[in-house]
Scaffold this active site. Sequence first.
Site, PDB file in Angstrom:
ATOM      1  N   GLU A 139      32.275  30.450  -8.376  1.00 43.85           N
ATOM      2  CA  GLU A 139      32.807  31.623  -7.670  1.00 43.85           C
ATOM      3  C   GLU A 139      34.279  31.863  -8.011  1.00 43.85           C
ATOM      4  OE1 GLU A 139      29.951  31.140  -3.911  1.00 43.85           O
ATOM      5  OE2 GLU A 139      31.411  32.743  -3.718  1.00 43.85           O
ATOM      6  N   ASP A 141      35.653  38.323  -2.744  1.00 39.65           N
ATOM      7  CA  ASP A 141      36.727  38.199  -1.746  1.00 39.65           C
ATOM      8  C   ASP A 141      36.170  37.712  -0.414  1.00 39.65           C
ATOM      9  OD1 ASP A 141      38.776  38.934  -3.394  1.00 39.65           O
ATOM     10  OD2 ASP A 141      38.913  41.008  -2.703  1.00 39.65           O
ATOM     11  N   THR A 176      36.949  30.111 -11.084  1.00 37.95           N
ATOM     12  CA  THR A 176      37.609  28.804 -11.231  1.00 37.95           C
ATOM     13  C   THR A 176      38.922  28.817 -10.456  1.00 37.95           C
ATOM     14  OG1 THR A 176      38.840  29.558 -13.154  1.00 37.95           O
ATOM     15  CG2 THR A 176      36.706  28.508 -13.586  1.00 37.95           C
ATOM     16  N   GLY A 209      33.379  -0.921  -5.577  1.00 40.60           N
ATOM     17  CA  GLY A 209      32.143  -1.034  -6.353  1.00 40.60           C
ATOM     18  C   GLY A 209      30.954  -0.424  -5.620  1.00 40.60           C
ATOM     19  N   PHE A 260      22.949  35.852  -6.790  1.00 39.94           N
ATOM     20  CA  PHE A 260      24.003  36.730  -7.301  1.00 39.94           C
ATOM     21  C   PHE A 260      24.083  36.542  -8.809  1.00 39.94           C
ATOM     22  CE2 PHE A 260      28.636  37.347  -8.155  1.00 39.94           C
ATOM     23  CZ  PHE A 260      28.850  38.565  -7.548  1.00 39.94           C
TER      24      PHE A 260
END
Lengths: 269, 382
Positions: free
Chosen positions: B363, B239, B365, B340, B122
């Site tokens: 896609e 969407d 923020t 750690g 895309f």
Amino acid sequence: MKFKIMVCIKQVPSSTEIKIDPVTNTLMREGAENIINPFDVYAIEEGVRIRERLADIPELETETVAVTMGPPQSEKILREAISLGADKAVLLSDRSFAGSDTLATSRVLSAAAKKISDVKIIICGKQSMDGDTGQVGPEVAQLLGFPFIGYVSEVRSLDNKKILLKQLKEKKYDIIEAQLPVVISVLKEINNPRIPGLKNMMKAKNASIETWGIKELMIDASKVGLDGSATRVVKIFKHEINSNTKMISSDLKAQIDEIYKEIFTYDKN
Amino acid sequence: MSYFYTEEQEMIIDICNRIVREKINPVRSQLDEDEIFPTEILSEIGRSDLFRLFIPEKWDGMGTGILEVCIATEILSKGCLGVATSYAASGLGFLPILISGSDEQKDRYLPSLASGGKIAAFGLTEADAGSDAGSIKTKAKLEGSNYILNGTKQWITNGGEADIYSVFAVTDESKGIRGASAFIVEKDFEGFSFGKKEKKLGIRASATRELVFENCIVPKENLIGKEGMGFIIAMKTLDKSRPAVGAQAVGVAQAALEEALCYSKIRKQFGQAISSFQAIQHMLAEMATNTEAARQLVYHAAKAVDSELKESSRLSAMAKFFASDVAMKVTTDAVQILGGYGYMRDYPVEKMMRDAKITQIYEGTNQIQKNVIALDLIKNGF
């Protein structure tokens, strides 16, 4: 022209820690989940790959058929075979098959191969995880009069008449060409089995699986099951593996004598 | 836990779990370390029919919904977010064709994308057009039977690896945002090349490159929809795809949570497992609760998209922003629980933390998601 690939699979208990019943000397299968014998998964994959490789040959109708002999619940592993890419599956199940040894099993499987018809390649895993004999493949080949090539690590090439195989020997590989039909047993190294696809899983769920018994296979009940078996399990015990290779090199007669002596004095050693 | 999955969804989970266990987990740290694009794993994903989930049966798809895509993406993301991103980005790349393409375009491109034989990408973002996607500068000029594209796209996931690109370019500069159009560009079109592969903080198995168009010739019939529809197509695509970014976040959070839980039961300090300390217990409880809440929101948003509910855009934005914030928090806490060890590359949680960050960024923020939610609230109410 029809070209069918028959893959023989077996239902085995999933655990490798199966206990032996001390009274009956049989495997205690209760509680263990049943799975496809792990070696047979490679046989299914190779059966599917062979079909895919033959797709370019015009007018060749190919089909990969998974076959198992076992109780009705073995249907589960046949559905799994379809999800792994087999086109079709047949369950060989009949009360009179119970207690079959490898010979009796091979009679049922070879009858199935005849009934399926146009079988050009029969593929088995190298051995089962529970029985470990590795005898069914060669016995099926013998009964059908097909050549048998065991421990195949690669199908180099094939067409609708012949197949070129790489076979593992003890310390080397042989490249063998065979005319079809043929029975082969395959090693794990032959392929990397695919993960079932969603389409095939849906197909497997809805597939109708035929069941064939002695009537459908037209076999004599006395040739199968415990009655038709050439061997009896007398005792099962835990075996300590002690592998010693002894090279025998002399003239043929002396070699035979030496081997004869080795075999019949084995227990005493 | 039961999520009342359908039988088909259970099968998808089963397949994805096997891919994660057998194909992704054994190599994920190497893919990350050496920044290797997971070509073989994507082939396996293709063979398993997972690209078909996006696509109707007419074009060799399985005709399932975004919910199933989210379920698959969630499980794959448990293994490696870099791999899952490469998978999901192909879907993002072909969604414009699916949403607004002609039947001819669908016939031509979708079957090979459904099988995974080809993958997509895309191409919207540019150097000066990120959140402000309306200010893209790439131009497309109609000359005879072709459009001529000029410009550069930036940070394109699957760039250089994909075969098919959905590219957004301006066809009428005088119309501003309504002057953008969407095109299908094939990898080998004349005048199309790629910039260098970007070095990233996380999702390093995924490939990110510039797309460079220098008098790139795109046949007229590769225009998606009509001229000027580009921005609408991009928004409709996003969407639909946003819940899947939420699903990526849920997957990586779940994986980090499982690692932390397992470690806390084994790690002994002061003579007892650290899971017996309330400080750790409360962290685990918060991680599990937030992950679960994110999952429910993602599933609900996906169902809303599949049902074409009017609130689906708002819910998608909520799912993306909430789940990605959860993923960042949960993966960071997982590193904290492992202490750690968690900071070392010998354990997978530091990679999960690095990977999770992108879900807050790409896609759209999370700040842009909040714009989408607020504008929808103000305009449409409840």
